[in-house]
Design a protein around this motif. Structure first.
Motif: not given
Length: 446
Positions: A104-132
């Motif tokens: 469970a810990l390994s699954t959550v850690a890997v999934c979290s990295c994938a989901i948050s990594g996708g968020f970082v890639l999309l943040v300039p378009w989803m929330a420009p104020q967080l582009g820093f």
């Protein structure tokens, strides 16, 4: 009369002492107490944390950081995929707890990295104020690591609850995490808005590491990174149903602030935020007791009927007096935040607080549904919550902020009634679900 005779309690006092001793030894009461203490410490540390941040960082940095931390909290929750509920439900009867926790810990850690990594890639378009976040690779990578740490920390809470080790959870997520959270803002002042994020989420990541060490050292579970599709598949239906149900339950809390901001403006939105946070502290009692109910009912041979009755009584005893106290003191409590909050938010806070009674009822019956594995009913009852809240808000919010509080209470009442009807129809005797090993193969029984 001898000293021995004097020391013997009167006959009427003996049953009371026996009941008091039984309560102190009742795992449901004990776990509820430690979960509540952890919540209270976390809430207090969070309050002081934001006071420090407001004094140490520019307002613009605080605004961006608070939005990013809220996004991280959501990403961490969505990375759990219901495994937090699954661990509480199955660990007490598992013959391979270390393997299940490691998977469970390994699954959550890997999934979290994938989901948050996708968020970082999309943040300039989803929330420009967080582009820093794209200012440097280290900043982007740091966000992904911190989000994974927060997700792992949420999951380890469930391990402690499952093994009745909420004392350890209090030490790690109550005491240690609070102390670290209050120390880090000073260290990261030069980091701008990401410094606030690093301070807030860094405490969760440190707590996650300490939790893993405590699981290995205190609980004696020799967990290690692992992945077993067979282990995940055995509880996949339960995990995904819990995940969908929890996501629906969370949806109104995400949508309501946005709707209030768009419909009524920033000042009512601020009033809403303060009122809801205060009411949510009242709700924390029923949430904690519900978690303890879930853990106790999941143990082998548990008699769900008596546990359900006891937990219902404890929830009522913890919630009703608190609701009455906060409702009476609503105006002076809001006045601490500022006179405009007291002037415009007293009625809203009062209604939100009274709505905590319906939240308590909904929480109680919802955890009973999880125990009885009425998975469809879990999802349906939370869909009712979403529908009622959104309909009332969209139709009536323009008449005033108080309608957001009315919608919240009415939605929880409707959801609780739907869950209660399903519970009565399906029965309150939960089937025992455990993990066993036969002929070298793992399977579940019900």
């Amino acid at each position: 009369m001898s000293m021995t005779a004097r020391s013997v309690p009167p006959p009427r006092a003996a049953p009371r002492l026996a009941r008091a001793r039984a309560m102190v030894r009742d795992p449901l009461i004990v776990n509820s107490f430690f979960l509540l203490a952890t919540t209270a410490l976390g809430a207090g540390a969070g309050f002081v944390f934001w006071l420090l941040v407001a004094r140490l960082y520019p307002a613009a940095d605080v605004g961006r950081a608070s939005s990013l931390l809220s996004s991280m909290s959501l990403l961490s929750y969505f990375s759990l995929f219901g495994l937090n509920s699954t661990l509480v439900r199955h660990l007490p009867t598992s013959d391979r707890p270390a393997h299940e926790v490691g998977t469970a810990l390994s699954t959550v850690a890997v999934c979290s990295c994938a989901i948050s990594g996708g968020f970082v890639l999309l943040v300039p378009w989803m929330a420009p104020q967080l582009g820093f976040l794209h200012g440097s690779f280290l900043m982007a990578a740091g966000f992904v690591v911190l989000a994974a740490g927060a997700a792992v920390n949420l999951l380890t809470d469930s391990v402690f609850v499952a093994f009745r080790a909420t004392r350890v959870n209090l030490a790690v997520n109550g005491v240690l995490m609070s102390l670290v959270k209050l120390a880090l803002p000073v260290l990261f002042v030069s980091g701008g808005p990401f410094g606030v994020v690093a301070a807030g989420a860094g405490a969760s990541t440190i707590a996650a590491a300490a939790s893993v060490l405590a699981i290995r050292g205190v609980l004696r579970l020799r967990i290690r990174p692992a992945f077993s599709w067979q282990t995940l598949r055995a509880t996949l239906g339960y995990s995904l149903s819990s995940y969908l149900s929890g996501s629906l339950n969370l949806l109104p809390q995400i949508v309501l602030p946005i709707v209030v901001l768009q419909a009524l403006g920033p000042v009512p939105a601020a009033t809403y935020f303060v009122a809801f946070q205060i009411a949510n502290l009242v709700n924390s009692a029923s949430y904690a007791i519900g978690e303890a109910l879930f853990a106790e009912g999941s143990r082998h041979g548990a008699a769900l009927g008596p546990i359900a009755v006891r937990s219902g009584k404890v929830i009522a005893l913890a919630t009703v007096p608190t609701v009455a106290l906060v409702a009476v003191l609503a105006r002076p409590v809001l006045h601490v935040f500022g006179p405009q909050y007291a002037a415009h938010g007293t009625t809203t806070l009062t209604v939100f607080t009274l709505g905590s009674l319906t939240v308590a009822f909904n929480t109680w019956v919802s955890f009973l549904l999880k125990l009885t594995r009425q998975l469809v009913a879990m999802v349906v009852s939370n869909a009712v919550l979403v529908a009622v809240v959104l309909v009332i808000v969209l139709v009536r919010l323009h008449h005033g902020l108080v309608w957001a509080a009315i919608a919240w209470g009415a939605g929880n009442l409707a959801s609780g009634v739907a869950a209660g009807a399903a519970l009565l129809a399906g029965g309150v005797r939960a089937p025992h679900t455990g993990r066993h090993r036969r002929a070298g193969k793992e399977h579940t029984t019900a």
